[in-house]
Motif scaffolding. Structure first.
Motif, PDB file in Angstrom:
ATOM      1  N   ARG A  63      -7.756  81.332 126.035  1.00 31.03           N
ATOM      2  CA  ARG A  63      -7.265  79.871 126.531  1.00 31.03           C
ATOM      3  C   ARG A  63      -5.515  79.798 126.292  1.00 31.03           C
ATOM      4  N   ASN A  67      -2.770  74.244 126.519  1.00 35.07           N
ATOM      5  CA  ASN A  67      -3.871  73.411 126.902  1.00 35.07           C
ATOM      6  C   ASN A  67      -4.771  72.988 125.862  1.00 35.07           C
ATOM      7  N   THR A 123      -0.457  62.707 121.930  1.00 36.85           N
ATOM      8  CA  THR A 123      -1.608  61.998 122.375  1.00 36.85           C
ATOM      9  C   THR A 123      -2.748  62.744 122.047  1.00 36.85           C
ATOM     10  N   PRO A 148     -13.868  72.665 123.407  1.00 38.63           N
ATOM     11  CA  PRO A 148     -13.824  73.038 124.822  1.00 38.63           C
ATOM     12  C   PRO A 148     -15.245  73.551 125.363  1.00 38.63           C
ATOM     13  N   ARG A 201      -9.295  63.404 134.830  1.00 42.43           N
ATOM     14  CA  ARG A 201     -10.160  64.469 135.332  1.00 42.43           C
ATOM     15  C   ARG A 201     -11.320  63.620 135.691  1.00 42.43           C
ATOM     16  N   GLU A 227      -0.218  65.593 133.280  1.00 41.18           N
ATOM     17  CA  GLU A 227      -0.680  64.956 132.214  1.00 41.18           C
ATOM     18  C   GLU A 227      -1.890  65.506 131.605  1.00 41.18           C
ATOM     19  N   ALA A 228      -2.738  66.374 131.953  1.00 42.10           N
ATOM     20  CA  ALA A 228      -3.696  66.782 131.557  1.00 42.10           C
ATOM     21  C   ALA A 228      -3.440  68.382 131.796  1.00 42.10           C
ATOM     22  N   GLY A 230      -4.622  71.122 131.200  1.00 42.03           N
ATOM     23  CA  GLY A 230      -5.467  72.364 131.677  1.00 42.03           C
ATOM     24  C   GLY A 230      -5.908  71.925 132.926  1.00 42.03           C
TER      25      GLY A 230
HETATM   26  P1  AMP Z   1     -12.009  71.295 128.052  1.00 43.41           P
HETATM   27  O1  AMP Z   1     -12.037  71.055 126.633  1.00 43.41           O
HETATM   28  O2  AMP Z   1     -12.177  72.810 128.707  1.00 43.41           O
HETATM   29  O3  AMP Z   1     -12.981  70.523 128.912  1.00 43.41           O
HETATM   30  O4  AMP Z   1     -10.606  70.796 128.597  1.00 43.41           O
HETATM   31  C1  AMP Z   1     -10.068  69.757 128.006  1.00 43.41           C
HETATM   32  C2  AMP Z   1      -9.147  69.050 128.826  1.00 43.41           C
HETATM   33  O5  AMP Z   1      -8.492  68.009 128.270  1.00 43.41           O
HETATM   34  C3  AMP Z   1      -7.593  69.888 128.855  1.00 43.41           C
HETATM   35  O6  AMP Z   1      -7.738  70.890 129.699  1.00 43.41           O
HETATM   36  C4  AMP Z   1      -6.759  68.551 129.037  1.00 43.41           C
HETATM   37  O7  AMP Z   1      -6.785  68.747 130.625  1.00 43.41           O
HETATM   38  C5  AMP Z   1      -7.341  67.587 128.524  1.00 43.41           C
HETATM   39  N1  AMP Z   1      -6.488  67.211 127.419  1.00 43.41           N
HETATM   40  C6  AMP Z   1      -6.852  67.351 126.275  1.00 43.41           C
HETATM   41  N2  AMP Z   1      -5.978  66.736 125.386  1.00 43.41           N
HETATM   42  C7  AMP Z   1      -5.044  66.052 126.276  1.00 43.41           C
HETATM   43  C8  AMP Z   1      -4.011  65.049 126.100  1.00 43.41           C
HETATM   44  N3  AMP Z   1      -3.519  64.939 124.780  1.00 43.41           N
HETATM   45  N4  AMP Z   1      -3.527  64.556 127.029  1.00 43.41           N
HETATM   46  C9  AMP Z   1      -4.015  64.734 128.202  1.00 43.41           C
HETATM   47  N5  AMP Z   1      -5.130  65.494 128.355  1.00 43.41           N
HETATM   48  C10 AMP Z   1      -5.531  66.063 127.502  1.00 43.41           C
END
Ligand code: AMP
Ligand code: MG
Length: 319
Positions: A63, A67, A123, A148, A201, A227-228, A230
């Protein structure tokens, strides 16, 4: 597939009995990875305070380190040590936790979290999961768990233990088998701000569900700002081309149906969107493993959790 209670060998799928939960707790407390079912998808968990353990997550998934990870906590009290809750965040946690909702909140200045978890952002994404196995591990270990989805970065998310074994087998000391995930899609991510809220999301908790609790509509999308991080255009991608909104089968194409469009598999013959969400990733895994050269998916109504299904399908179709 390998089954057993050996927690030292790699890639062991272990039925989640008491002994396995104890062994998983010990692994997590020692900074190791454990794949764990949640109500959304299987997560690849590690101690969120331990930078080495968190580094193992990024390495196992391949990863990108920009992200950030979602941190799983036992309850709101534990969450308040990590993120700053305003009235909106309070209301959302009360309404939807434990459950498939992740809140992105300002990071507490002294939060006991490895910096890599938030990828240096001001954040933090926090969720209190409902699955009894994840809850048991949070309670027994006393840890916050960064987790994740338990799949190689960018590929189809796992909703069964054997999906994890196939994708990450050699990289995870232990895979706890708790059966199929009930929701089957990753959590809804909501950013809570001083002046409102925004969905980063879509997921099992819908925008309408949230609006019903908060009493007002989400803020308009922020233009051009990722913003997100990933939420890449290509994600959840099978190894074969994916075509969307297909209504008829073709030779050599694996058709994932919905409702009256039967297909080689059907997400929900009765047109039930929650059932379709729960079956989506399993259907993609099966389609990917089939002899077909391409995958086609029937149209999914763009309402309720159908919005989250279409979000995942759109990313699966980008190569
Ligand atoms: P996953 O753990 O694969 O479901 O992905 C988690 C997703 O949460 C990440 O890809 C980001 O898009 C989102 N995410 C995690 N932390 C933050 C944050 N501080 N601000 C915005 N998005 C976040
Ligand atoms: Mg993921």
């Amino acid at each position: 597939m390998m089954f057993g209670s050996n927690t030292l060998g790699n890639g062991w799928v272990v039925p989640a009995d008491d002994a396995a939960i104890t062994a998983a707790t010990q692994l997590l407390m020692a900074g190791q990875l454990v794949a764990i079912p949640t109500e959304t998808v299987y997560g690849l968990a590690a101690d969120a305070q331990n930078a080495e353990a968190v580094a193992r997550i990024y390495a196992a998934k391949g990863r990108p380190d920009f992200n950030p990870l979602i941190v799983h906590v036992r309850d709101q009290k534990a969450a308040e040590k990590l993120g700053v809750f305003n009235a909106t965040a309070q209301a959302l946690a009360e309404a939807f936790w434990p459950g498939p909702l992740t809140l992105v909140l300002p990071l507490q200045p002294d939060a006991p979290i490895a910096r890599s978890v938030t990828a240096g952002l001001p954040t933090i994404a926090i969720r209190c999961p409902a699955h009894p196995l994840m809850q048991a591990l949070l309670l027994k270990s006393g840890l916050s768990l960064a987790a994740p989805s338990a799949n190689p970065s960018g590929s189809i998310s796992p909703t069964r233990a054997d999906h994890v074994l196939k994708g990450l087998g050699g990289a995870v000391p232990m895979i706890l088998d708790g059966g199929s995930c009930s929701a089957g899609l990753e959590s809804t991510i909501v950013a809570v701000r001083d002046d409102g809220w925004q969905i980063l999301r879509p997921g099992p908790v819908t925008s309408e569900d949230i609006e019903n609790v908060i009493g007002y509509a989400p803020l308009a999308a922020t233009n051009g700002l990722i913003e997100a991080p990933g939420q890449m255009a290509s994600h959840y991608a099978p190894s074969k081309p994916v075509r969307l909104n297909v209504i008829a089968s073709e030779p050599d194409v694996y058709l994932i149906g919905f409702g009256a469009i039967a297909g080689d598999d059907n997400l929900s013959a009765t047109g039930d969107l929650a059932q379709a969400a729960a079956h989506l990733f399993e259907a993609l895994h099966t389609a990917d493993a089939s002899a077909a050269v391409a995958i086609a998916v029937a149209p999914i109504p763009h309402e309720g959790i159908g919005i989250a299904i279409n979000d995942r399908l759109a990313r699966a179709a980008v190569r």
